[in-house]
Design a protein around this motif. Structure first.
Motif, PDB file in Angstrom:
ATOM      1  N   ALA A 111       0.023 -29.256  27.466  1.00 19.81           N
ATOM      2  CA  ALA A 111      -1.257 -29.090  27.991  1.00 19.81           C
ATOM      3  C   ALA A 111      -2.108 -30.229  28.255  1.00 19.81           C
ATOM      4  CB  ALA A 111      -1.950 -27.975  27.306  1.00 19.81           C
ATOM      5  N   ARG A 112      -2.680 -30.446  29.228  1.00 14.66           N
ATOM      6  CA  ARG A 112      -3.436 -31.736  29.514  1.00 14.66           C
ATOM      7  C   ARG A 112      -5.028 -31.042  29.140  1.00 14.66           C
ATOM      8  NH1 ARG A 112      -2.940 -34.651  34.836  1.00 14.66           N
ATOM      9  NH2 ARG A 112      -2.452 -32.626  35.398  1.00 14.66           N
ATOM     10  N   GLU A 113      -5.808 -32.172  28.741  1.00 16.03           N
ATOM     11  CA  GLU A 113      -7.316 -31.807  28.677  1.00 16.03           C
ATOM     12  C   GLU A 113      -7.994 -31.720  29.776  1.00 16.03           C
ATOM     13  OE1 GLU A 113     -10.837 -30.786  27.607  1.00 16.03           O
ATOM     14  OE2 GLU A 113      -9.210 -31.107  26.041  1.00 16.03           O
ATOM     15  N   ASP A 114      -8.578 -30.494  30.513  1.00 13.27           N
ATOM     16  CA  ASP A 114      -9.042 -30.087  31.711  1.00 13.27           C
ATOM     17  C   ASP A 114     -10.572 -29.814  31.665  1.00 13.27           C
ATOM     18  OD1 ASP A 114      -8.981 -27.831  30.259  1.00 13.27           O
ATOM     19  OD2 ASP A 114      -8.163 -26.419  31.966  1.00 13.27           O
ATOM     20  N   GLY A 115     -11.241 -30.171  30.542  1.00 10.11           N
ATOM     21  CA  GLY A 115     -12.503 -30.112  30.375  1.00 10.11           C
ATOM     22  C   GLY A 115     -13.071 -28.432  30.035  1.00 10.11           C
ATOM     23  N   THR A 116     -12.065 -27.599  29.990  1.00  9.07           N
ATOM     24  CA  THR A 116     -12.788 -26.277  29.627  1.00  9.07           C
ATOM     25  C   THR A 116     -13.122 -26.219  28.402  1.00  9.07           C
ATOM     26  OG1 THR A 116     -10.443 -25.639  29.174  1.00  9.07           O
ATOM     27  CG2 THR A 116     -10.995 -25.175  31.272  1.00  9.07           C
ATOM     28  N   SER A 117     -12.607 -26.998  27.313  1.00  3.44           N
ATOM     29  CA  SER A 117     -13.224 -26.997  26.036  1.00  3.44           C
ATOM     30  C   SER A 117     -14.653 -27.363  25.825  1.00  3.44           C
ATOM     31  CB  SER A 117     -12.387 -27.818  25.196  1.00  3.44           C
ATOM     32  OG  SER A 117     -12.214 -29.117  25.430  1.00  3.44           O
ATOM     33  N   ALA A 118     -15.064 -28.522  26.885  1.00  2.00           N
ATOM     34  CA  ALA A 118     -16.257 -28.932  26.827  1.00  2.00           C
ATOM     35  C   ALA A 118     -17.089 -27.770  27.494  1.00  2.00           C
ATOM     36  CB  ALA A 118     -16.549 -30.089  27.500  1.00  2.00           C
ATOM     37  N   VAL A 119     -16.592 -26.918  28.318  1.00  2.00           N
ATOM     38  CA  VAL A 119     -17.622 -25.668  28.974  1.00  2.00           C
ATOM     39  C   VAL A 119     -17.518 -24.783  27.891  1.00  2.00           C
ATOM     40  CG1 VAL A 119     -17.641 -24.216  30.758  1.00  2.00           C
ATOM     41  CG2 VAL A 119     -17.071 -26.526  31.276  1.00  2.00           C
ATOM     42  N   ASP A 120     -16.688 -24.458  27.128  1.00  2.00           N
ATOM     43  CA  ASP A 120     -16.667 -23.469  26.193  1.00  2.00           C
ATOM     44  C   ASP A 120     -17.738 -23.821  25.221  1.00  2.00           C
ATOM     45  OD1 ASP A 120     -14.793 -21.940  27.736  1.00  2.00           O
ATOM     46  OD2 ASP A 120     -13.106 -22.399  26.286  1.00  2.00           O
ATOM     47  N   LEU A 121     -17.768 -24.964  24.714  1.00  2.00           N
ATOM     48  CA  LEU A 121     -18.689 -25.403  23.728  1.00  2.00           C
ATOM     49  C   LEU A 121     -20.010 -25.170  24.273  1.00  2.00           C
ATOM     50  CD1 LEU A 121     -19.262 -26.786  21.034  1.00  2.00           C
ATOM     51  CD2 LEU A 121     -18.699 -29.271  22.274  1.00  2.00           C
ATOM     52  N   LYS A 122     -20.266 -25.723  25.447  1.00  2.00           N
ATOM     53  CA  LYS A 122     -21.523 -25.762  25.882  1.00  2.00           C
ATOM     54  C   LYS A 122     -22.089 -24.417  25.995  1.00  2.00           C
ATOM     55  CE  LYS A 122     -21.466 -29.869  28.857  1.00  2.00           C
ATOM     56  NZ  LYS A 122     -21.591 -30.302  29.994  1.00  2.00           N
ATOM     57  N   MET A 123     -21.441 -23.299  26.480  1.00  2.00           N
ATOM     58  CA  MET A 123     -21.576 -21.874  26.535  1.00  2.00           C
ATOM     59  C   MET A 123     -21.890 -21.455  24.999  1.00  2.00           C
ATOM     60  SD  MET A 123     -18.860 -20.618  29.685  1.00  2.00           S
ATOM     61  CE  MET A 123     -19.235 -18.986  29.394  1.00  2.00           C
ATOM     62  N   THR A 124     -20.889 -21.632  24.188  1.00  2.00           N
ATOM     63  CA  THR A 124     -21.179 -21.157  22.750  1.00  2.00           C
ATOM     64  C   THR A 124     -22.561 -21.650  22.090  1.00  2.00           C
ATOM     65  OG1 THR A 124     -18.851 -21.114  22.402  1.00  2.00           O
ATOM     66  CG2 THR A 124     -20.415 -21.226  20.440  1.00  2.00           C
ATOM     67  N   VAL A 125     -22.706 -23.114  22.382  1.00  2.00           N
ATOM     68  CA  VAL A 125     -24.168 -23.664  21.892  1.00  2.00           C
ATOM     69  C   VAL A 125     -25.348 -22.794  22.637  1.00  2.00           C
ATOM     70  CG1 VAL A 125     -25.666 -25.593  21.998  1.00  2.00           C
ATOM     71  CG2 VAL A 125     -23.045 -25.894  21.160  1.00  2.00           C
ATOM     72  N   ARG A 126     -25.222 -22.607  23.830  1.00  2.00           N
ATOM     73  CA  ARG A 126     -26.206 -22.129  24.827  1.00  2.00           C
ATOM     74  C   ARG A 126     -26.203 -20.520  24.187  1.00  2.00           C
ATOM     75  NH1 ARG A 126     -24.954 -22.777  30.244  1.00  2.00           N
ATOM     76  NH2 ARG A 126     -26.216 -24.842  30.215  1.00  2.00           N
ATOM     77  N   ALA A 127     -25.415 -19.950  24.048  1.00  2.00           N
ATOM     78  CA  ALA A 127     -25.694 -18.621  23.612  1.00  2.00           C
ATOM     79  C   ALA A 127     -26.250 -18.636  22.029  1.00  2.00           C
ATOM     80  CB  ALA A 127     -24.185 -17.727  23.584  1.00  2.00           C
ATOM     81  N   ALA A 128     -25.726 -19.373  20.999  1.00  2.00           N
ATOM     82  CA  ALA A 128     -26.034 -19.546  19.874  1.00  2.00           C
ATOM     83  C   ALA A 128     -27.728 -19.950  19.650  1.00  2.00           C
ATOM     84  CB  ALA A 128     -25.531 -20.388  18.947  1.00  2.00           C
ATOM     85  N   LEU A 129     -28.082 -20.885  20.703  1.00  2.00           N
ATOM     86  CA  LEU A 129     -29.611 -21.322  20.626  1.00  2.00           C
ATOM     87  C   LEU A 129     -30.434 -20.133  21.013  1.00  2.00           C
ATOM     88  CD1 LEU A 129     -29.260 -24.863  22.306  1.00  2.00           C
ATOM     89  CD2 LEU A 129     -29.905 -24.356  19.746  1.00  2.00           C
ATOM     90  N   SER A 130     -30.107 -19.462  22.082  1.00  2.00           N
ATOM     91  CA  SER A 130     -30.814 -18.512  22.585  1.00  2.00           C
ATOM     92  C   SER A 130     -31.047 -17.455  21.675  1.00  2.00           C
ATOM     93  CB  SER A 130     -30.108 -17.654  23.782  1.00  2.00           C
ATOM     94  OG  SER A 130     -29.171 -16.910  23.541  1.00  2.00           O
ATOM     95  N   ARG A 131     -30.143 -17.112  20.515  1.00  2.00           N
ATOM     96  CA  ARG A 131     -30.672 -16.095  19.657  1.00  2.00           C
ATOM     97  C   ARG A 131     -31.476 -16.769  18.326  1.00  2.00           C
ATOM     98  NH1 ARG A 131     -25.018 -13.573  18.060  1.00  2.00           N
ATOM     99  NH2 ARG A 131     -26.607 -12.702  16.581  1.00  2.00           N
ATOM    100  N   LEU A 132     -31.728 -18.035  18.408  1.00  2.00           N
ATOM    101  CA  LEU A 132     -32.839 -18.819  17.345  1.00  2.00           C
ATOM    102  C   LEU A 132     -34.143 -18.435  18.076  1.00  2.00           C
ATOM    103  CD1 LEU A 132     -31.444 -22.176  16.958  1.00  2.00           C
ATOM    104  CD2 LEU A 132     -30.946 -20.242  15.615  1.00  2.00           C
ATOM    105  N   THR A 133     -35.226 -18.799  16.874  1.00  2.00           N
ATOM    106  CA  THR A 133     -36.693 -18.270  17.250  1.00  2.00           C
ATOM    107  C   THR A 133     -36.957 -19.699  18.417  1.00  2.00           C
ATOM    108  OG1 THR A 133     -37.423 -19.729  15.394  1.00  2.00           O
ATOM    109  CG2 THR A 133     -36.992 -17.485  15.213  1.00  2.00           C
ATOM    110  N   SER A 134     -37.938 -19.607  19.221  1.00  2.00           N
ATOM    111  CA  SER A 134     -38.346 -20.719  19.953  1.00  2.00           C
ATOM    112  C   SER A 134     -38.434 -21.747  19.262  1.00  2.00           C
ATOM    113  CB  SER A 134     -39.348 -20.134  20.650  1.00  2.00           C
ATOM    114  OG  SER A 134     -40.629 -19.862  19.994  1.00  2.00           O
ATOM    115  N   ARG A 135     -39.050 -21.888  17.892  1.00  2.00           N
ATOM    116  CA  ARG A 135     -39.432 -22.972  17.231  1.00  2.00           C
ATOM    117  C   ARG A 135     -38.266 -23.621  16.785  1.00  2.00           C
ATOM    118  NH1 ARG A 135     -44.435 -24.361  14.799  1.00  2.00           N
ATOM    119  NH2 ARG A 135     -44.193 -26.044  13.414  1.00  2.00           N
TER     120      ARG A 135
END
Length: 170
Positions: free
Chosen positions: A90-114
């Motif tokens: 398998a070669r690095e195709d950038g999907t892991s970076a996209v997965d990381l961004k989606m995970t971070v975005r989802a987790a951040l959305s569950r934090l308070t605004s502050r």
């Protein structure tokens, strides 16, 4: 489209699609799927302007040429390689970076605004604690404690981010 206009458009597509498909096939270097996408994009654009186009075939050919040039300019499109069999490794195709961004975005959305604001300013904008405190109109101690609590909450919400969080702390 009314029935007569739609019928004229369908007749054009049925009559000219084989020749236009050959053109798209050649422009894409023999990639059947890319040629189908190219022709479909051109025909979709023609459909929206069908009544106002004097020479539909010329219009479609021009759209095909311009769309293919646009695709050539896209970075991801230039590096795509079709092969008969998948590679052994398998070669690095950038999907892991996209997965990381989606995970971070989802987790951040569950934090308070502050909490979200503190983390974004500290780690994404890379601002010092004093600047974050000034922007959020609070003390540096509040920024530090909010950062600590926010990172702890992220560990609970997205344990798969632990390796990334370790890198942030270093």
């Amino acid at each position: 489209m009314d029935a007569a206009v739609e019928r004229d458009f369908r007749e054009f597509v049925e009559a000219r699609s084989p020749a236009l498909m050959r053109l798209a096939f050649l422009l894409t270097g023999g990639d059947q799927h890319a040629a189908e996408d190219l022709l479909q994009t051109a025909l979709a654009k023609l459909a929206t302007r069908w009544r106002s186009v004097d020479s539909p075939e010329s219009y479609v050919r021009q759209v095909i040429y311009r769309q293919q040039v646009s695709w050539w300019r896209l970075k991801w499109h230039r590096h795509e390689t079709n092969v008969a069999a998948p590679p052994d490794e398998a070669r690095e195709d950038g999907t892991s970076a996209v997965d990381l961004k989606m995970t971070v975005r989802a987790a951040l959305s569950r934090l308070t605004s502050r909490q979200r604001a503190v983390l974004v300013l500290r780690f994404f904008e890379d601002l010092p604690e004093a600047e974050v405190a000034r922007l959020l109109d609070c003390s540096v101690g509040t920024v530090r404690s909010t950062t600590h609590r926010s990172l702890a909450r992220l560990r609970v919400l997205a344990p798969e981010l632990e390796e990334t969080l370790k890198e942030v702390r270093q």
